[in-house]
Design an enzyme around this catalytic site. Sequence first.
Site, PDB file in Angstrom:
ATOM      1  N   GLU A 790     -22.214  29.745  10.785  1.00 39.38           N
ATOM      2  CA  GLU A 790     -22.130  29.772   9.323  1.00 39.38           C
ATOM      3  C   GLU A 790     -21.775  31.170   8.817  1.00 39.38           C
ATOM      4  O   GLU A 790     -21.055  31.314   7.821  1.00 39.38           O
ATOM      5  CB  GLU A 790     -23.448  29.292   8.722  1.00 39.38           C
ATOM      6  CG  GLU A 790     -23.688  27.807   8.989  1.00 39.38           C
ATOM      7  CD  GLU A 790     -24.987  27.285   8.394  1.00 39.38           C
ATOM      8  OE1 GLU A 790     -24.925  26.501   7.438  1.00 39.38           O
ATOM      9  OE2 GLU A 790     -26.051  27.687   8.896  1.00 39.38           O
ATOM     10  N   GLU A 810     -27.871  22.058  14.404  1.00 35.32           N
ATOM     11  CA  GLU A 810     -29.056  21.760  13.587  1.00 35.32           C
ATOM     12  C   GLU A 810     -29.461  20.288  13.663  1.00 35.32           C
ATOM     13  O   GLU A 810     -30.651  19.954  13.632  1.00 35.32           O
ATOM     14  CB  GLU A 810     -28.795  22.156  12.120  1.00 35.32           C
ATOM     15  CG  GLU A 810     -28.911  23.646  11.837  1.00 35.32           C
ATOM     16  CD  GLU A 810     -27.639  24.409  12.129  1.00 35.32           C
ATOM     17  OE1 GLU A 810     -27.567  25.597  11.755  1.00 35.32           O
ATOM     18  OE2 GLU A 810     -26.711  23.826  12.735  1.00 35.32           O
TER      19      GLU A 810
END
Length: 928
Positions: A790, A810
Site C-alpha cells: 500500500e 490481509e
Amino acid sequence: MSMRFGRRAVPAPPPAVEPPRRLNRPWTLSVPLGAPPDRVLAYLATPARMADWLVMHTGWPAPPPGAMAEGGRFAQRVKLMGTPVEVRWTVRGLSDRTVWLDGTGPMGIEVGLYLSVAPADGGALVRLDGGVQGGPTDGPLGPMVARSLTDALRSSLQRLSQVSPERWSHAKPTATVSPALINREKSGKIVHRETGREIDPWTPVIVGSAQRVERFHHPGGSDPLTLAVHAMRDADSSTYQAGNNLVRSADTVGWVASVSWQFADGAALLAERLGARPAQTVQTGLFGGDGPLRLLNDIAAAIARGETRIALLGGAEAAATAAAAEGARRRLDWPKQRGSAAPTRVLGIDREPNNTAETAAGLTSPLHVYALIESALRRRDGLSVDAHRKKITEIWSRMSEVAAGNGCAWLPQVRTAAELAAPDRDNRPVSGPYTKLLTANLQVNQATGMIVCSAEAAREAGIGQQNWTFVHAGAHATDEWFVTERADLTTSPALRAVGRAVLGHAGLTIDDIRYLDLYACFPSAVQIAAAELGVPDDDPDRPLTVTGGLTFAGGPGNNYASHAVVNLISRLRHDPGSYGLATAVGWYMTKHAATVLSTHPPAAEFRDIDADVRLHRPTRKVASHADETGVLEGYTVTYRRDGTPEAGIVTEILDDGTRVVRATEPLDGDPFAGPPVPLPPPGEPPVVVEWHGPVTEIRLNRPAVRNAVDLATARALERAIDDFEADPDARVAVLTGAGPVFCAGMDLRAAARGEYPITEGRGLLGLTGKPPKKPLIAAVEGAALAGGFELALAADLIVAAEDALFGIPEVKRGLVAAAGGVLRLARSLPRATALELALTGDPMPARRLHDLGLINRVTPVGKAYETAFDLASSIAAHPALAVLLAKRIVDEQSDWTTAEAFDHLSEMAGAVLGSASFDLRKADRERS
C-alpha cells in the site's frame, strides 16, 4: 481598429493627448459615452471602480487608493489568458483629459494603458491606447497574449458603455495630484535618507508599537479586548504626524490568541472596536508562545508579496482579573462572539502536548517539564546542586534588573540571586530545582498593539523614517513534538536552525546583534537558547533580554514575545543602525520562532523561513516502564503549596537508547552525586532522510523487523513527507527500505499493544491517506506486502527489482487492506487481476505487474534504488510547475467532465505560460 455597438460603427478618434509611449504589440479602442468628460475621467481615475468595468479584474491584494495620483502605485489581481496574476500599476501621468498607467506582470511582461477622454456629441468619447511587451510576449506567444488582452479590453469598454447614468452622476472630478504623493521617486523606489539605500515600496516596516499594563487583581478589571484596544490606540497615536489614521485603513488585522478569555476571531472584534474594516483576519493557534513572532513574520511576508498594505497586530491577557473574579466567585461579562465567527487564517500547530508515557508519569505541566530539563542541564554540565542554583538564580536576577527598568513590567523590582535562591512564603518551592520566582508569572493584565505596513504606505501616511523599524527576517521550526522522544533534552535542533536561518538571510552573525530578547519562561529555556545561538548567558554588555522575562516582566499567556518586540523597537530607535533579535517558544521547547529587526533597511527582501525543511531531529523510543534500570538522565520533585514534597518524576536511558519516564517517590539527596555516567546514544531512527540536490531519499530504517511500520515510524514518515513538500529545493522523492525487504506492512506486535500507525495528517502508515503533491517514486527490493504494498501504491511511480514480490495478504487474516490497497489496485489493474490479488492474498512477481502497467521499471536485484534515483533526477530536471500540473492532470482527470476538463487544462496551461519557469527559447528550440 474600430468597435461596433449596434448598427453604428465608431471610428477610433485621435487621443486627447498623444500617448507618451508605444509598446511592441499595440492596440487602439474607443467607445462613446453619454456622460460629461470630467465625470467619465473621475470614474476611470478611481481604482476601486475598476471592478465595475474592467472584465479582467479579479480582486485586490491590498485596498486600492481612493483616487489615482501622478506617481502613485497600486497592485491589482487580474486574469491573463485565464490565469490569475498580479499586476503592479504605476500612474505615470494624470491630467484633466488623460490617465496613463504602466503595469508590470509575471515574467517581465509590461503593459501600457493610456485612457483619454474627449467631448463628443453631448457626451464623451473614451479612447484606450496601449500595448504589451516583454517576457513571453516578445516571442511566438506575443500575438496570443496581445489578442487575449485586446479582447478583454474590448469587452471592458462595452461594459463601460452600459454604466447607468446614476453612476456617472456620483463620480466626482478629482484633483490631478495628491499632496501625500508629491516627490515620490519615478523609479518607484524609496530612498532611505540615513543610509542612502533604495527600498522596495513593499518592504515591511513597523511604524507604531505600544504596550499596556494594568497592575491590580480585581474582578472589575479590564478584559483582554479592552486592553488591546487601548494598546493599539497608543500605537496609532504615534502615526498622526500627517493626520492619517492607519488603524482605520488597515486591510489585515492579526490577533495573538488569548488564553484567559478565548475569542473565536479576536482580530475581528479588535477591528470592530477600532473602526477598521479589514479584508482578512489572522489568529495564532490556541497555545504557543511562538505565536506573536509567527504572526509578525507571516504579516511581514504578506506585505513583501504585496498581499497586505497595512496590518494591525494585537494581543492581550487579563488573567489577573480572571483569577480575582474566580476567587470572588464573580461571573465575567466579557465580549463573546457568535459560534460561526472564524478568522480568515489560523497560524501554527495545535495538537496534544503529551504522549502516553508522559501522561502516565504526570509529566504534563510546563513547570514540571522545564524543571526536569533543568536537571538534565545540571547533569550535562557536571554542576553540584549549589553551583547550579547559583547559576540559574544569577541569570534570573539579571532578568529582574531589566524588568525594573521596564515601565510596563508586572514586577518591576530587582531581586538578588540570594533572594531567588531562598525559599519563603512568596518564593515557595514548586518543582525542583525551581521556586516560584524562577517560573513564568501568568496572572497578569497586559496588552500590546503594533502597526505594520509597507514602506510605501508609511510614506503616504507621512510617517517619518526615524519611526520606521524594518523586519529583516523571520523563521520558525519545530523540535520533535513529544519531549521524551527527543534524543537530547538539553539541546534544540529547531532553535539552532531558526537562528541560522534568520541570521543567514539577514547577512549577519550573532555578534552583529546588539539587543537580544530570548524567550524566558524558565531558566532552562534561556540556557538552551543562548547555547544554540552561540551567546554567553552572563555577558553584562549584552543581556539576554530587553523585557525582563516572564517572571518579572510578566507572562501574558501567548503574548510575551509581542512585548519583547515593542521593547526591542524602543532600543533600536535610540540606537539607529543596530540590530535586535527576538526568539519565542511554544509548549516545552517545542515550537520556535525568531525575528531580526533594525532601523536600517534590509539587504534582501523579507522572508518568513520554514526552518523545519531539511532539519535533522534524532529521536529516542520512549517507554513508561522497564524491567531493567537505566542511567538517570533527569528528575524533578513536585511540591505541595505548603512546601512539602509530593512526588518525583524521572527519566532514565536504557542500554538500547530507550528513554523510560516514570513517576516515583520524592528523591532524597543528589541523585547525580559521584562521577558522571555517559548516556547511551539513541537507537537508529525509524526513517532516514537524505538530500541529493532536488532529489530527496526517504528510507524506512527498521530492517530487523522487515521495515514494518509502527506508530513512531508512521510519524517519522509523515514528517519526512511534510518536509519534502515544504522544501522549495526538493522536486522528487524516492521512498525505499533498508535491508533486503522494502516493507512488511504494519508492525502487528505494536498494533497488539494499541500502537496503531495512524497519523493525523496523512492517515495509515503516515502516507497512504494523503500522498504528496510532488512526485514520489517507490524503489522496491525484496517484498512489499500488506501495508508495504500500500505504501508503494501511494507512490506515483514504482521501480522494482526482478525478484520483488507484491501482495495484500490481509484477507488471509480476516482483514482488509484499509490503507487504500484494494482501491488503488482496482483503479490501476484489470478487474480480474485486482480481484485475484485482493481475494487470494497471494503475492505476484514484479515482472507480471510490470507487464500489466502497475510497475514502471524492473531492474536487476540490488539496482532498484539506483534506477529510481536516475528516474527522479530526470524528472527533477524539468520545471517544477510543469511537472506538478502534469501530475495533477493525471491524478484528477477521472473526476472531470469533458467540459470541466478543458476549462482545467486551459487554466493550467495559462499558469505554466505565466510562470517564471516557462523557458520560451527552449520551447522554440525543441519545436524547431
